[in-house]
Design an enzyme around this catalytic site. Sequence first.
Site, PDB file in Angstrom:
ATOM      1  CG  ASN A  78      -2.303   0.656   0.713  1.00  9.79           C
ATOM      2  OD1 ASN A  78      -2.370   1.871   0.713  1.00  9.79           O
ATOM      3  ND2 ASN A  78      -3.302  -0.103   0.306  1.00  9.79           N
ATOM      4  NE  ARG A  79      -2.812   5.135  -2.421  1.00 11.17           N
ATOM      5  CZ  ARG A  79      -3.651   4.129  -2.636  1.00 11.17           C
ATOM      6  NH1 ARG A  79      -3.971   3.310  -1.673  1.00 11.17           N
ATOM      7  NH2 ARG A  79      -4.182   3.941  -3.837  1.00 11.17           N
ATOM      8  CG  HIS A 104       0.533  -1.985  -3.975  1.00 11.70           C
ATOM      9  ND1 HIS A 104       0.235  -2.173  -2.655  1.00 11.70           N
ATOM     10  CD2 HIS A 104      -0.676  -1.998  -4.623  1.00 11.70           C
ATOM     11  CE1 HIS A 104      -1.086  -2.306  -2.503  1.00 11.70           C
ATOM     12  NE2 HIS A 104      -1.650  -2.191  -3.672  1.00 11.70           N
ATOM     13  CG  HIS A 175      -3.065  -6.648  -4.663  1.00 12.75           C
ATOM     14  ND1 HIS A 175      -4.291  -6.589  -5.281  1.00 12.75           N
ATOM     15  CD2 HIS A 175      -2.827  -5.401  -4.198  1.00 12.75           C
ATOM     16  CE1 HIS A 175      -4.752  -5.352  -5.219  1.00 12.75           C
ATOM     17  NE2 HIS A 175      -3.878  -4.607  -4.551  1.00 12.75           N
ATOM     18  CB  SER A 176      -5.507 -13.142  -4.240  1.00  9.21           C
ATOM     19  OG  SER A 176      -4.372 -13.916  -4.559  1.00  9.21           O
ATOM     20  CE1 TYR A 177      -6.214  -7.337  -8.012  1.00  9.49           C
ATOM     21  CE2 TYR A 177      -8.313  -6.200  -7.790  1.00  9.49           C
ATOM     22  CZ  TYR A 177      -6.945  -6.166  -7.984  1.00  9.49           C
ATOM     23  OH  TYR A 177      -6.310  -4.965  -8.147  1.00  9.49           O
ATOM     24  CG  ASP A 245      -8.471   1.443  -1.713  1.00  7.82           C
ATOM     25  OD1 ASP A 245      -7.757   0.642  -1.067  1.00  7.82           O
ATOM     26  OD2 ASP A 245      -8.098   2.002  -2.752  1.00  7.82           O
ATOM     27  CD  GLN A 281      -6.123  -0.870   2.068  1.00  9.27           C
ATOM     28  OE1 GLN A 281      -5.482  -0.742   3.122  1.00  9.27           O
ATOM     29  NE2 GLN A 281      -6.590   0.160   1.410  1.00  9.27           N
ATOM     30  CD  GLU A 308      -4.844  -5.299  -0.984  1.00  6.00           C
ATOM     31  OE1 GLU A 308      -3.805  -4.633  -0.956  1.00  6.00           O
ATOM     32  OE2 GLU A 308      -5.885  -4.861  -1.493  1.00  6.00           O
TER      33      GLU A 308
HETATM   34  C1  BGC Z   1      -4.981  -0.250  -2.985  1.00  4.73           C
HETATM   35  C2  BGC Z   1      -5.783   0.505  -4.014  1.00  4.73           C
HETATM   36  C3  BGC Z   1      -5.122   0.322  -5.348  1.00  4.73           C
HETATM   37  C4  BGC Z   1      -5.018  -1.139  -5.653  1.00  4.73           C
HETATM   38  C5  BGC Z   1      -4.224  -1.339  -6.915  1.00  4.73           C
HETATM   39  C6  BGC Z   1      -5.018  -1.685  -3.339  1.00  4.73           C
HETATM   40  O1  BGC Z   1      -4.295  -2.428  -2.406  1.00  4.73           O
HETATM   41  O2  BGC Z   1      -5.452  -0.039  -1.668  1.00  4.73           O
HETATM   42  O3  BGC Z   1      -5.891   1.868  -3.674  1.00  4.73           O
HETATM   43  O4  BGC Z   1      -5.827   0.990  -6.347  1.00  4.73           O
HETATM   44  O5  BGC Z   1      -4.403  -1.833  -4.621  1.00  4.73           O
HETATM   45  O6  BGC Z   1      -4.548  -2.477  -7.524  1.00  4.73           O
END
Ligand code: BGC
Length: 346
Positions: A78-79, A104, A175-177, A245, A281, A308
């Site tokens: 993340n950020r 990331h 970062h699995s969806y 988010d 997350q 996440e």
């Molecule tokens: C973040 C989102 C971001 C995404 C990118 C997430 O983990 O929190 O803000 O757009 O990842 O795929």
Amino acid sequence: MKSCIFGYTKQGAPVTAYTLTNTQGAECVLLDYGCTVQALKVPDEKNAFIDVVLGYDSVSEYEEHDGYFGAAIGRMANRVGASVFTLGGKSYPLAANDGVNHLHGGIKGFDKYIWTAEPSGNNTLRFSRVSPDGEEGYPGTLFVSVSYTLTDENALVIRYDADTDADTVISLTNHSYFNLNGSGSALNHILQIFADRFTENDAACLPTGKFLDVAGGPFDFAAPKALGRDIDENDEQLACGHGYDHNYVLSGAEGLKKAAVLFSPDSGIRLTVSTTLPGMQLYSANWLSPRKGKLGAQISPRGAVCLETQLFPNALACPDFPSPILRAGEHYHSETVYQFEIGSEN
Ligand code: BGC
């Protein structure tokens, strides 16, 4: 464990796909490119196998698209605010790849490297790499590994380990969806999150350092509710993320604890996420641009959900957040378990 060439990067490097299979016939396909979970097939209530993660069929799609599909994220998940942090009195500038912020791990994060893979027993594949001192601006040589185990009980266990030769910072996630029907909207999935608070975001989805209570509002998943029930409510926090988010502050003591339960009434598949980490997350895939994924499957905004597990984003600027600092001589370890079952919402 089976393996085959999945494809080649733009530079011509081979990417290998490894398949873990368990005694129930569940299957997890892992790429050495980004330690990516490319496919995860688990049984639904009719005993048909559903691939519950979004992904692509080719290396070039993984290279070109920035959704971090199934990948390991590092060094900092993340950020990092204003793309800079201070450690030991020294300031470390990082790439600004999300407006003014760092996201990331930067321009070439852990998700864009080919890792060394080795089977390590017990239906486990271990990926490792050495992240050199200064990579993406981070100090210290980092010796990092991510191990995936597919158990016979249909759990995917992810173990992260790291050592450094100089003080540094680290927060790793996957970062699995997830879409427990394989495709379509995820807004009908029933979600429960074991958290009373989440961290407030600014308009750029960067935590401000403040904690907010979930109770009674759209962020309240303490009791199971549909992911989409309140997602379009008129709420300042939802507006800045264009949906969810946000980092949840997980309840429960140290050690492995339940973070979330996601259930699809359509497939009957229930995913329970447990982790040793303090945060998670919740990302409702708000920014996914419509496109085709694996076997032509339609990818759409809110067509999946990311859970996440992590240290809290922007922790270096927020004194009340758990520290992501890893000192030379210390060992980093975290574990997250994605357990799949047939069940109900709780
Ligand atoms: C973040 C989102 C971001 C995404 C990118 C997430 O983990 O929190 O803000 O757009 O990842 O795929």
